[in-house]
Structure formats: structure tokens, C-alpha cells
Scaffold this motif. Structure first.
Motif, PDB file in Angstrom:
ATOM      1  N   THR A  48       0.789  -1.247  -0.202  1.00 31.21           N
ATOM      2  CA  THR A  48       0.039   0.130   0.019  1.00 31.21           C
ATOM      3  C   THR A  48       0.681   1.093   0.067  1.00 31.21           C
ATOM      4  OG1 THR A  48      -0.086   0.269   2.425  1.00 31.21           O
ATOM      5  CG2 THR A  48      -1.699  -1.222   1.347  1.00 31.21           C
ATOM      6  N   ARG A  54      -1.091  -5.029   4.059  1.00 31.21           N
ATOM      7  CA  ARG A  54      -2.332  -4.643   4.301  1.00 31.21           C
ATOM      8  C   ARG A  54      -2.352  -4.085   5.938  1.00 31.21           C
ATOM      9  NH1 ARG A  54      -8.213  -5.064   3.445  1.00 31.21           N
ATOM     10  NH2 ARG A  54      -7.698  -6.169   1.367  1.00 31.21           N
ATOM     11  N   ASP A  55      -2.971  -3.066   6.194  1.00 32.95           N
ATOM     12  CA  ASP A  55      -3.019  -2.611   7.467  1.00 32.95           C
ATOM     13  C   ASP A  55      -3.910  -3.712   8.407  1.00 32.95           C
ATOM     14  OD1 ASP A  55      -3.975  -1.084   9.694  1.00 32.95           O
ATOM     15  OD2 ASP A  55      -4.131   0.692   8.599  1.00 32.95           O
ATOM     16  N   ASP A  58      -7.308  -3.876   9.416  1.00 34.16           N
ATOM     17  CA  ASP A  58      -8.382  -3.830   8.299  1.00 34.16           C
ATOM     18  C   ASP A  58      -8.850  -5.347   8.881  1.00 34.16           C
ATOM     19  OD1 ASP A  58      -7.910  -1.541   6.894  1.00 34.16           O
ATOM     20  OD2 ASP A  58      -6.742  -2.840   5.474  1.00 34.16           O
ATOM     21  N   PHE A 101      -9.912 -10.825   1.669  1.00 32.49           N
ATOM     22  CA  PHE A 101      -8.726 -10.266   1.702  1.00 32.49           C
ATOM     23  C   PHE A 101      -8.079 -10.932   0.728  1.00 32.49           C
ATOM     24  CE2 PHE A 101      -9.977  -9.862   6.445  1.00 32.49           C
ATOM     25  CZ  PHE A 101     -10.199  -8.539   6.311  1.00 32.49           C
ATOM     26  N   GLU A 103      -5.020 -10.987  -0.172  1.00 36.62           N
ATOM     27  CA  GLU A 103      -3.585 -11.191   0.019  1.00 36.62           C
ATOM     28  C   GLU A 103      -3.498 -12.441   0.952  1.00 36.62           C
ATOM     29  OE1 GLU A 103      -4.693  -6.651   0.196  1.00 36.62           O
ATOM     30  OE2 GLU A 103      -5.378  -8.345   1.220  1.00 36.62           O
TER      31      GLU A 103
END
Length: 121
Positions: A48, A54-55, A58, A101, A103
Motif C-alpha cells: 500500500t 495490508r493494515d 483491516d 482479503f 492477500e
């Protein structure tokens, strides 16, 4: 490849089918489970703008789902059509959450501190 993981906990009961009657897992019993989500991207270009795979924030919705759907439940009643082994639980979670998600690269499930099952498609 860049990877992150996050662990989540819940407690639940289950009973495994297709085992000898004297097998301990054929009887009703429970575990304090740990579920580990692994998320990955191929390169730094896929991170990102903030530099994350990914945060972690989230993943709060996953924790809410785990608490409402699996925590203090009988997994035989929750995971329809599958024997609720750690292996099947890992596959089931991946199938449910990989669309949300993209990822997610693996789901690991632990029933005890020394045992893990991993689904990595």
C-alpha cells in the motif's frame, strides 16, 4: 515476497467423526484455538502507499466474525459438511475470507501450543 501474519484466539468444542470409538478425538472435547492469517504480496510495488501488505486494523472484521461465529460454539454445528479437524477449519476459513482479503496466502490453525495445521493453496 513480503508477508505479514496475525494471530487470533477463540475457544470451541468439537468431535471428530471416522475415528475408532476409543480415540480421544472421537469424544466431545474442546480447545483454545489459535488462528493465524498470513497475507502476502509479491514485491514492494504491491505494498500500500503506507508501505503495508495490508493494515492490521483491516483485520478487525475477521476478529469480530471469529468471536460471533466460532467462539464458544460447537464446531460440528458451524462447519457444515466437513469434519471439524484443524485442517478442515483452516481450509474453510481460507475459502470464506480469501475473497475479502485477496492477500491471504495461508491460514494456520492450532488446537494446542504444539500442533498446527496449515492451508496454503
Amino acid at each position: 515476497m513480503l508477508r505479514i501474519t496475525k494471530d487470533f484466539q477463540f475457544s470451541a468444542s468439537h468431535r471428530l467423526d471416522h475415528l475408532p470409538d476409543d480415540h480421544q478425538c472421537a469424544r466431545l472435547h474442546g480447545h483454545n484455538y489459535t488462528v493465524q492469517l498470513e497475507l502476502s504480496v509479491q514485491s514492494r510495488d504491491d505494498l500500500t502507499r503506507a508501505g503495508f501488505v495490508r493494515d492490521y486494523g483491516d483485520l478487525a472484521d475477521f476478529k469480530k466474525w471469529l468471536d460471533s461465529e466460532l467462539d464458544h460454539r460447537h464446531l460440528n454445528d458451524v462447519i457444515s459438511g466437513r469434519n471439524p479437524s484443524a485442517e478442515n477449519l483452516a481450509m474453510w476459513i481460507y475459502e470464506l475470507w480469501s475473497e475479502r482479503f485477496s492477500e491471504i496466502s495461508a491460514v494456520r490453525v492450532s488446537e494446542t501450543p504444539k500442533t498446527w495445521a496449515e492451508y496454503r493453496p
